[in-house]
Design a protein around this motif. Sequence first.
Motif, PDB file in Angstrom:
ATOM      1  N   MET B   1       0.851  -1.201   0.000  1.00  0.00           N
ATOM      2  CA  MET B   1       0.000   0.000   0.000  1.00  0.00           C
ATOM      3  C   MET B   1       0.884   1.249   0.000  1.00  0.00           C
ATOM      4  N   GLY B   2       0.588   2.207  -0.883  1.00  0.00           N
ATOM      5  CA  GLY B   2       1.379   3.442  -0.940  1.00  0.00           C
ATOM      6  C   GLY B   2       1.048   4.365   0.213  1.00  0.00           C
ATOM      7  N   GLU B   3       1.798   5.449   0.312  1.00  0.00           N
ATOM      8  CA  GLU B   3       1.588   6.408   1.405  1.00  0.00           C
ATOM      9  C   GLU B   3       0.161   6.963   1.413  1.00  0.00           C
ATOM     10  N   VAL B   4      -0.312   7.328   0.220  1.00  0.00           N
ATOM     11  CA  VAL B   4      -1.606   7.986   0.131  1.00  0.00           C
ATOM     12  C   VAL B   4      -2.737   7.086   0.635  1.00  0.00           C
ATOM     13  N   GLU B   5      -2.588   5.792   0.427  1.00  0.00           N
ATOM     14  CA  GLU B   5      -3.631   4.845   0.861  1.00  0.00           C
ATOM     15  C   GLU B   5      -3.748   4.786   2.384  1.00  0.00           C
ATOM     16  N   LYS B   6      -2.685   5.175   3.058  1.00  0.00           N
ATOM     17  CA  LYS B   6      -2.699   5.056   4.520  1.00  0.00           C
ATOM     18  C   LYS B   6      -3.345   6.268   5.199  1.00  0.00           C
ATOM     19  N   LEU B   7      -3.587   7.307   4.432  1.00  0.00           N
ATOM     20  CA  LEU B   7      -4.083   8.541   5.056  1.00  0.00           C
ATOM     21  C   LEU B   7      -5.515   8.421   5.586  1.00  0.00           C
ATOM     22  N   CYS B   8      -6.361   7.709   4.845  1.00  0.00           N
ATOM     23  CA  CYS B   8      -7.755   7.551   5.281  1.00  0.00           C
ATOM     24  C   CYS B   8      -7.937   6.175   5.913  1.00  0.00           C
ATOM     25  N   ALA B 434      -6.615   9.073 -12.704  1.00  0.00           N
ATOM     26  CA  ALA B 434      -5.543  10.041 -12.408  1.00  0.00           C
ATOM     27  C   ALA B 434      -4.945   9.730 -11.040  1.00  0.00           C
ATOM     28  N   GLU B 435      -3.714  10.108 -10.881  1.00  0.00           N
ATOM     29  CA  GLU B 435      -3.038   9.835  -9.604  1.00  0.00           C
ATOM     30  C   GLU B 435      -3.600  10.761  -8.511  1.00  0.00           C
ATOM     31  N   ILE B 436      -3.665  10.246  -7.301  1.00  0.00           N
ATOM     32  CA  ILE B 436      -4.188  11.061  -6.202  1.00  0.00           C
ATOM     33  C   ILE B 436      -3.074  11.967  -5.667  1.00  0.00           C
ATOM     34  N   ASN B 437      -3.420  13.204  -5.429  1.00  0.00           N
ATOM     35  CA  ASN B 437      -2.468  14.148  -4.858  1.00  0.00           C
ATOM     36  C   ASN B 437      -2.489  14.019  -3.327  1.00  0.00           C
ATOM     37  N   GLU B 438      -1.399  13.465  -2.818  1.00  0.00           N
ATOM     38  CA  GLU B 438      -1.329  13.152  -1.389  1.00  0.00           C
ATOM     39  C   GLU B 438      -1.545  14.389  -0.516  1.00  0.00           C
ATOM     40  N   ASN B 439      -0.947  15.490  -0.937  1.00  0.00           N
ATOM     41  CA  ASN B 439      -1.071  16.717  -0.141  1.00  0.00           C
ATOM     42  C   ASN B 439      -2.509  17.185  -0.048  1.00  0.00           C
ATOM     43  N   VAL B 441      -5.183  15.355  -0.083  1.00  0.00           N
ATOM     44  CA  VAL B 441      -5.897  14.503   0.891  1.00  0.00           C
ATOM     45  C   VAL B 441      -5.550  14.964   2.303  1.00  0.00           C
ATOM     46  N   ARG B 442      -4.259  15.180   2.544  1.00  0.00           N
ATOM     47  CA  ARG B 442      -3.817  15.635   3.879  1.00  0.00           C
ATOM     48  C   ARG B 442      -4.497  16.937   4.285  1.00  0.00           C
ATOM     49  N   GLU B 443      -4.523  17.880   3.338  1.00  0.00           N
ATOM     50  CA  GLU B 443      -5.151  19.178   3.647  1.00  0.00           C
ATOM     51  C   GLU B 443      -6.617  19.020   4.017  1.00  0.00           C
ATOM     52  N   ILE B 444      -7.319  18.171   3.281  1.00  0.00           N
ATOM     53  CA  ILE B 444      -8.757  17.974   3.548  1.00  0.00           C
ATOM     54  C   ILE B 444      -8.943  17.372   4.933  1.00  0.00           C
ATOM     55  N   LEU B 445      -8.169  16.341   5.237  1.00  0.00           N
ATOM     56  CA  LEU B 445      -8.303  15.685   6.545  1.00  0.00           C
ATOM     57  C   LEU B 445      -7.962  16.655   7.670  1.00  0.00           C
ATOM     58  N   ASP B 446      -6.907  17.421   7.468  1.00  0.00           N
ATOM     59  CA  ASP B 446      -6.521  18.426   8.475  1.00  0.00           C
ATOM     60  C   ASP B 446      -7.660  19.394   8.711  1.00  0.00           C
ATOM     61  N   ARG B 447      -8.234  19.858   7.603  1.00  0.00           N
ATOM     62  CA  ARG B 447      -9.280  20.871   7.705  1.00  0.00           C
ATOM     63  C   ARG B 447     -10.479  20.347   8.494  1.00  0.00           C
ATOM     64  N   ILE B 448     -10.911  19.118   8.183  1.00  0.00           N
ATOM     65  CA  ILE B 448     -12.110  18.644   8.891  1.00  0.00           C
ATOM     66  C   ILE B 448     -11.801  18.258  10.340  1.00  0.00           C
ATOM     67  N   ASN B 449     -10.558  17.913  10.621  1.00  0.00           N
ATOM     68  CA  ASN B 449     -10.240  17.515  12.002  1.00  0.00           C
ATOM     69  C   ASN B 449      -9.996  18.696  12.933  1.00  0.00           C
ATOM     70  N   LYS B 450      -9.682  19.845  12.357  1.00  0.00           N
ATOM     71  CA  LYS B 450      -9.327  21.006  13.189  1.00  0.00           C
ATOM     72  C   LYS B 450     -10.377  21.357  14.241  1.00  0.00           C
ATOM     73  N   PRO B 451     -11.662  21.456  13.875  1.00  0.00           N
ATOM     74  CA  PRO B 451     -12.661  21.812  14.901  1.00  0.00           C
ATOM     75  C   PRO B 451     -12.689  20.823  16.065  1.00  0.00           C
ATOM     76  N   LEU B 452     -12.334  19.566  15.790  1.00  0.00           N
ATOM     77  CA  LEU B 452     -12.315  18.552  16.860  1.00  0.00           C
ATOM     78  C   LEU B 452     -11.131  18.773  17.803  1.00  0.00           C
ATOM     79  N   MET B 453     -10.062  19.342  17.273  1.00  0.00           N
ATOM     80  CA  MET B 453      -8.849  19.547  18.080  1.00  0.00           C
ATOM     81  C   MET B 453      -8.945  20.813  18.936  1.00  0.00           C
ATOM     82  N   ARG B 454      -9.713  21.808  18.446  1.00  0.00           N
ATOM     83  CA  ARG B 454      -9.787  23.076  19.186  1.00  0.00           C
ATOM     84  C   ARG B 454     -10.569  22.921  20.482  1.00  0.00           C
ATOM     85  N   ASP B 455     -10.130  23.642  21.512  1.00  0.00           N
ATOM     86  CA  ASP B 455     -10.869  23.606  22.766  1.00  0.00           C
ATOM     87  C   ASP B 455     -11.647  24.879  23.008  1.00  0.00           C
ATOM     88  N   GLU B 456     -11.349  25.897  22.214  1.00  0.00           N
ATOM     89  CA  GLU B 456     -12.207  27.075  22.295  1.00  0.00           C
ATOM     90  C   GLU B 456     -12.399  27.715  20.926  1.00  0.00           C
TER      91      GLU B 456
END
Lengths: 105, 607
Positions: B1-8, B434-439, B441-456
């Motif tokens: 499995m490539g790097e990109v497959e491990k992100l999700c 087409a090849e998946i752009n790893e970055n 995917v990372r940006e999307i995951l980061d974006r949706i996870n941010k509200p969960l990480m914030r405490d205020e």
Amino acid sequence: MEEKKIIKVKCFRFDPQKDEKPYYDTFKVPISGKMSIQDCLVYIRENEDPSLAFFINCRLGFCKRCLIRVNEKSCFACLTVVEEDITVEPLMKDKVIRDLWSKDI
Amino acid sequence: MGEVEKLCDKVISTDLLIVGSEGAGGHAAIKAHSQGADVLIVTKGKIGQCGASQMAGVDFNVDGKTAKTLGFTGDDRDSPERFFEDLVREGLYLNNQKMVEKYVEYAPKAMKDLMDWGMRIYGYDSVHAEEMARGITSAGTYWVAAIRKKVKELKIPMLEDTMLIDLLIREGRIAGAVALNIKSGETILIKCKAIILATGGWHRAYSFNTGSYDLTGDGIGMAYRAGAELISMEMVQFCPITMVWPPKDRGSIALYVLSCIDPFDKYIQLVNNKGERFMEKYDPINLEKSTKEIVSIASELEVENGRGGLHGGIFFSLKHLRPKFIDAIIRIANNRIKNELKDTRYEFTTLIPELIKKCKTENIEVGNGAHYMGGGIKVNENTETTIPGLFAAGECSGGLWGAVRVASACTEVGVQGIIAGEVAPKYVKKVEQAEINENQVREILDRINKPLMRDEGITPNELTKKMHEISGKKVGLIKEGSLLKEATEELLEIINDDLENLCITSTKSKELNDEWIKAIELENILTCLYLSAKSSLIREESRGEFYRRDYTHTDHDNWLKTIVMKQKNGELDIKFENPVVTKISLPKGKLTYQEAIGVATASLKRE
Ligand SMILES: Cc1cc2nc3c(=O)[nH]c(=O)nc-3n(C[C@H](O)[C@H](O)[C@H](O)COP(=O)(O)OP(=O)(O)OC[C@H]3O[C@@H](n4cnc5c(N)ncnc54)[C@H](O)[C@@H]3O)c2cc1C
Ligand code: FES
């Protein structure tokens, strides 16, 4: 404005990932005009505890997915009117994903 | 499995991803599957139990002549050409005429499919008040049940209760998408060659709306972020006579539907808080039977001038009728609904009789609910967007209706579902994955996870309230430049600041986390509302469903053009495009709104 009556809504709570066993939380909900059980749950989620999990989609009896148990009887949350204190539980207590949403809906 | 497959948490591959499972998405999936395409449906709810389609009245359109070939009574005076002309004239010429041609041509095909799949039909009728019968009536629940049955029969793979989050683009074309399982909180990387967006409207930008909870403009938001063009975002249809009060029935259009049906339409009156039948002022000839737009505007003006009810509506009234007569109406309604049609929907079997009965002693507060989104992702007559591999069908698309949706949206979604289901498989055959752009995917995951990480920060509920304040007061039915300007500024500030500060504190659990889903949806709803406000501010005229108090004329000389928006290097890029013309050339001149909409009314300006 209409007179507001306050009722108590006792809700089954359970997060299988976190809680050892289920417990109940009781919320006070102001009733103003004819309100459904779903309206009460929305009120709780918007004003008291945003983490309360329950199903909502069409609000008018179309999707037929908001099945829930109220005072031990199953009913559609959006179609059932609330007037008195109630106890709300998921359809299947042994298949809960979280709180009031069980796997079968 | 490539790097990109491990992100999700999961990875799935398909050729054609269809987002949304209802009138448009379900129809598209069946068509594409029957062409031999490898298809996957992803839907935020369960098939047949989500979106606007299940809630529709419902009516479909087929021109009177062709209707005969399908076995309906039909009407010889009608023809596809006449239907086409009506749609363009009544759409006030902003329509893409190539799309209208396809609508008329494919309407019978969409109808035939539904008949073949066993949809129960009530009858052949005139629903949109054309001169002639052109409509086939049924129930939204039968419609979606027929589609669901066919999708299940064909065993089309499907991920339910799963929300598409964002599209993945490589070198300007579709490479895949990222999705989230709402129940488990798992993320899914979907690799695909093409995507059909069929995600419906963005009703929930308005606190008072007629739609379901899943209608949050996700498809439009995703397409915009991916750089696709959007069109006519200012065109929002509000439905008059929508239940305002009590909370349990809020958003129901049952009384509006009743007010369109013979013989009930004859008895219905709309009154203000003084008991005055206010339509006498606005359209003395047609009264409550005036156009949807005029009735909506008139109700809004009454409320604005302090003649509304406690909850912001006006009143549906039968007080002028004797109680015995009301009993007779209930008997007729019950007989029609329960015995003749054997309808089982709660709104019809229970709510309508209950409400009519209530009318013996009280009036019922009703108002204008946000109902149908006329604009959306810009497509051509083949449902192609401006991004290769990205298609859009149904209410999330824009361009067909021009300035008024005058015919069946349910036919629109079927027509575009078929076309997308025919065209996308051909595209899929021509291209490689087409090849998946790893970055990305990372940006999307980061974006949706941010509200969960914030405490205020700001909570999704707080932000939703803020948004509803703006949409209700400044981007509603009657528009005005100064308010729209304020709305665009406030919404932009919210998008730049609050959206970046969303926090989820009540639970960090990823299973069924409503706050988290709302946080993700808010980005899409806010995008739609902001672009709609912006587009409304730009259009300095009134046309069809679009009414500006400060520019009340329908200005053919300057405004027979559509507003097209896209994101370019992170900025909003706006351009004007002339409507696509095939047969009917565009008129000239300047008409009053009332002239344009073809009704004689009193002044619609603020008193
Ligand atoms: C109450 C009501 C009554 C109506 N009555 C009529 C009528 O009588 N006649 C008429 O012509 N029109 C009517 N309309 C309009 C018409 O029903 C809709 O325009 C049409 O059904 C839209 O179909 P659609 O397939 O495009 O979208 P929808 O039926 O709204 O389906 C959207 C789908 O996309 C899914 N989705 C959304 N976001 C995501 C995501 N991020 N990921 C995955 N899936 C997603 C949803 O869950 C759903 O499955 C009515 C609308 C309403 C609200
Ligand atoms: S929410 Fe759809 S039936 Fe109750």
